[in-house]
Motif scaffolding. Structure first.
Motif, PDB file in Angstrom:
ATOM      1  N   GLU A  60     -14.095  19.300  -2.592  1.00  0.00           N
ATOM      2  CA  GLU A  60     -14.906  18.302  -3.289  1.00  0.00           C
ATOM      3  C   GLU A  60     -15.306  18.786  -4.681  1.00  0.00           C
ATOM      4  O   GLU A  60     -15.291  18.029  -5.643  1.00  0.00           O
ATOM      5  CB  GLU A  60     -16.160  17.961  -2.478  1.00  0.00           C
ATOM      6  CG  GLU A  60     -15.886  17.052  -1.312  1.00  0.00           C
ATOM      7  CD  GLU A  60     -17.131  16.745  -0.495  1.00  0.00           C
ATOM      8  OE1 GLU A  60     -18.104  17.530  -0.542  1.00  0.00           O
ATOM      9  OE2 GLU A  60     -17.126  15.712   0.194  1.00  0.00           O
ATOM     10  N   SER A 100      -9.873   7.994  -6.639  1.00  0.00           N
ATOM     11  CA  SER A 100     -10.951   7.831  -5.661  1.00  0.00           C
ATOM     12  C   SER A 100     -10.459   7.185  -4.375  1.00  0.00           C
ATOM     13  O   SER A 100     -10.954   7.512  -3.291  1.00  0.00           O
ATOM     14  CB  SER A 100     -12.114   7.035  -6.255  1.00  0.00           C
ATOM     15  OG  SER A 100     -11.691   5.756  -6.657  1.00  0.00           O
ATOM     16  N   LYS A 101      -9.471   6.296  -4.438  1.00  0.00           N
ATOM     17  CA  LYS A 101      -8.965   5.667  -3.215  1.00  0.00           C
ATOM     18  C   LYS A 101      -8.281   6.694  -2.308  1.00  0.00           C
ATOM     19  O   LYS A 101      -8.365   6.605  -1.093  1.00  0.00           O
ATOM     20  CB  LYS A 101      -8.026   4.504  -3.521  1.00  0.00           C
ATOM     21  CG  LYS A 101      -6.691   4.886  -4.077  1.00  0.00           C
ATOM     22  CD  LYS A 101      -5.819   3.644  -4.291  1.00  0.00           C
ATOM     23  CE  LYS A 101      -4.445   4.083  -4.725  1.00  0.00           C
ATOM     24  NZ  LYS A 101      -3.515   4.263  -3.647  1.00  0.00           N
ATOM     25  N   VAL A 127      -9.109   9.957  -2.151  1.00  0.00           N
ATOM     26  CA  VAL A 127     -10.182  10.784  -1.595  1.00  0.00           C
ATOM     27  C   VAL A 127     -10.914  10.025  -0.491  1.00  0.00           C
ATOM     28  O   VAL A 127     -11.192  10.571   0.576  1.00  0.00           O
ATOM     29  CB  VAL A 127     -11.158  11.244  -2.699  1.00  0.00           C
ATOM     30  CG1 VAL A 127     -12.340  11.988  -2.109  1.00  0.00           C
ATOM     31  CG2 VAL A 127     -10.430  12.107  -3.726  1.00  0.00           C
ATOM     32  N   THR A 128     -11.215   8.754  -0.725  1.00  0.00           N
ATOM     33  CA  THR A 128     -11.890   7.932   0.282  1.00  0.00           C
ATOM     34  C   THR A 128     -11.040   7.821   1.534  1.00  0.00           C
ATOM     35  O   THR A 128     -11.543   7.979   2.653  1.00  0.00           O
ATOM     36  CB  THR A 128     -12.193   6.528  -0.276  1.00  0.00           C
ATOM     37  OG1 THR A 128     -13.035   6.666  -1.416  1.00  0.00           O
ATOM     38  CG2 THR A 128     -12.870   5.648   0.762  1.00  0.00           C
ATOM     39  N   GLY A 129      -9.755   7.585   1.373  1.00  0.00           N
ATOM     40  CA  GLY A 129      -8.861   7.485   2.524  1.00  0.00           C
ATOM     41  C   GLY A 129      -8.801   8.786   3.303  1.00  0.00           C
ATOM     42  O   GLY A 129      -8.800   8.793   4.533  1.00  0.00           O
ATOM     43  N   ILE A 149     -11.114  11.298   3.366  1.00  0.00           N
ATOM     44  CA  ILE A 149     -12.396  11.682   3.965  1.00  0.00           C
ATOM     45  C   ILE A 149     -12.876  10.675   5.013  1.00  0.00           C
ATOM     46  O   ILE A 149     -13.298  11.063   6.098  1.00  0.00           O
ATOM     47  CB  ILE A 149     -13.470  11.862   2.867  1.00  0.00           C
ATOM     48  CG1 ILE A 149     -13.117  13.064   1.995  1.00  0.00           C
ATOM     49  CG2 ILE A 149     -14.853  12.037   3.478  1.00  0.00           C
ATOM     50  CD1 ILE A 149     -14.018  13.251   0.793  1.00  0.00           C
ATOM     51  N   GLN A 150     -12.800   9.399   4.702  1.00  0.00           N
ATOM     52  CA  GLN A 150     -13.413   8.402   5.583  1.00  0.00           C
ATOM     53  C   GLN A 150     -12.466   7.815   6.620  1.00  0.00           C
ATOM     54  O   GLN A 150     -12.909   7.377   7.676  1.00  0.00           O
ATOM     55  CB  GLN A 150     -14.013   7.266   4.749  1.00  0.00           C
ATOM     56  CG  GLN A 150     -15.159   7.728   3.876  1.00  0.00           C
ATOM     57  CD  GLN A 150     -15.745   6.600   3.038  1.00  0.00           C
ATOM     58  OE1 GLN A 150     -15.289   5.458   3.099  1.00  0.00           O
ATOM     59  NE2 GLN A 150     -16.754   6.922   2.258  1.00  0.00           N
ATOM     60  N   HIS A 151     -11.168   7.797   6.320  1.00  0.00           N
ATOM     61  CA  HIS A 151     -10.237   7.112   7.215  1.00  0.00           C
ATOM     62  C   HIS A 151      -9.174   8.042   7.804  1.00  0.00           C
ATOM     63  O   HIS A 151      -8.217   7.563   8.420  1.00  0.00           O
ATOM     64  CB  HIS A 151      -9.554   5.959   6.473  1.00  0.00           C
ATOM     65  CG  HIS A 151     -10.525   5.012   5.835  1.00  0.00           C
ATOM     66  ND1 HIS A 151     -11.407   4.235   6.552  1.00  0.00           N
ATOM     67  CD2 HIS A 151     -10.767   4.737   4.530  1.00  0.00           C
ATOM     68  CE1 HIS A 151     -12.143   3.508   5.722  1.00  0.00           C
ATOM     69  NE2 HIS A 151     -11.781   3.804   4.486  1.00  0.00           N
TER      70      HIS A 151
END
Length: 131
Positions: A43, A52-53, A55-57, A59-61
């Motif tokens: 991070e 960002s998409k 990183v979001t994918g 970490i979150q998905h």
């Protein structure tokens, strides 16, 4: 992408704040296919350079992303699959391609740094273990 006169490979700079130092464990040498990095390290030092998409994918998905890793000494680039491993770590799958021809030992330290021109992690061996 290889180095060009316009965009040379970013060399290791010991004064760079975003260097990542990893002391290799027994599970990350030999026949290992993965190397583990903490969420905090990534991070602070890598994710800030990624879309960002992605990183979001990641970490979150629990989606995997691809990342090039460049061996600064041999000038070889390998592509790794990065996946979340639990809540605190990420595994770089494909590490065995880096290990080919290397003679790392438990306790050796490598350093990684982001190359903004080539959009990849560069790395080199930083310290040898005397064990």
């Amino acid at each position: 992408m290889q180095s060009t006169d316009l965009y040379p490979d970013a060399p290791f700079d010991p004064k760079r704040e975003r260097n990542i130092f990893i002391t290799l464990t027994e599970s990350e040498i030999g026949l290992s296919n993965t190397i583990t990095m903490s969420k905090e390290l990534l991070e602070a030092n890598v994710f800030i350079y990624l879309p960002s998409k992605d990183v979001t994918g990641l970490i979150q998905h629990n989606e995997a992303i691809l990342m090039d890793v460049f061996d600064y000494d041999t000038k070889i680039t390998t592509t790794h699959i990065i996946r979340k491993d639990g809540d605190k770590d990420f595994k770089f799958h494909g590490w065995n391609t880096v290990l080919q021809g290397k003679h790392f030992r438990t306790g050796d330290t490598i350093v990684l740094w982001w190359d903004v021109f080539h959009l990849r992690l560069n790395f080199k061996q930083f310290m040898f273990s005397f064990v």
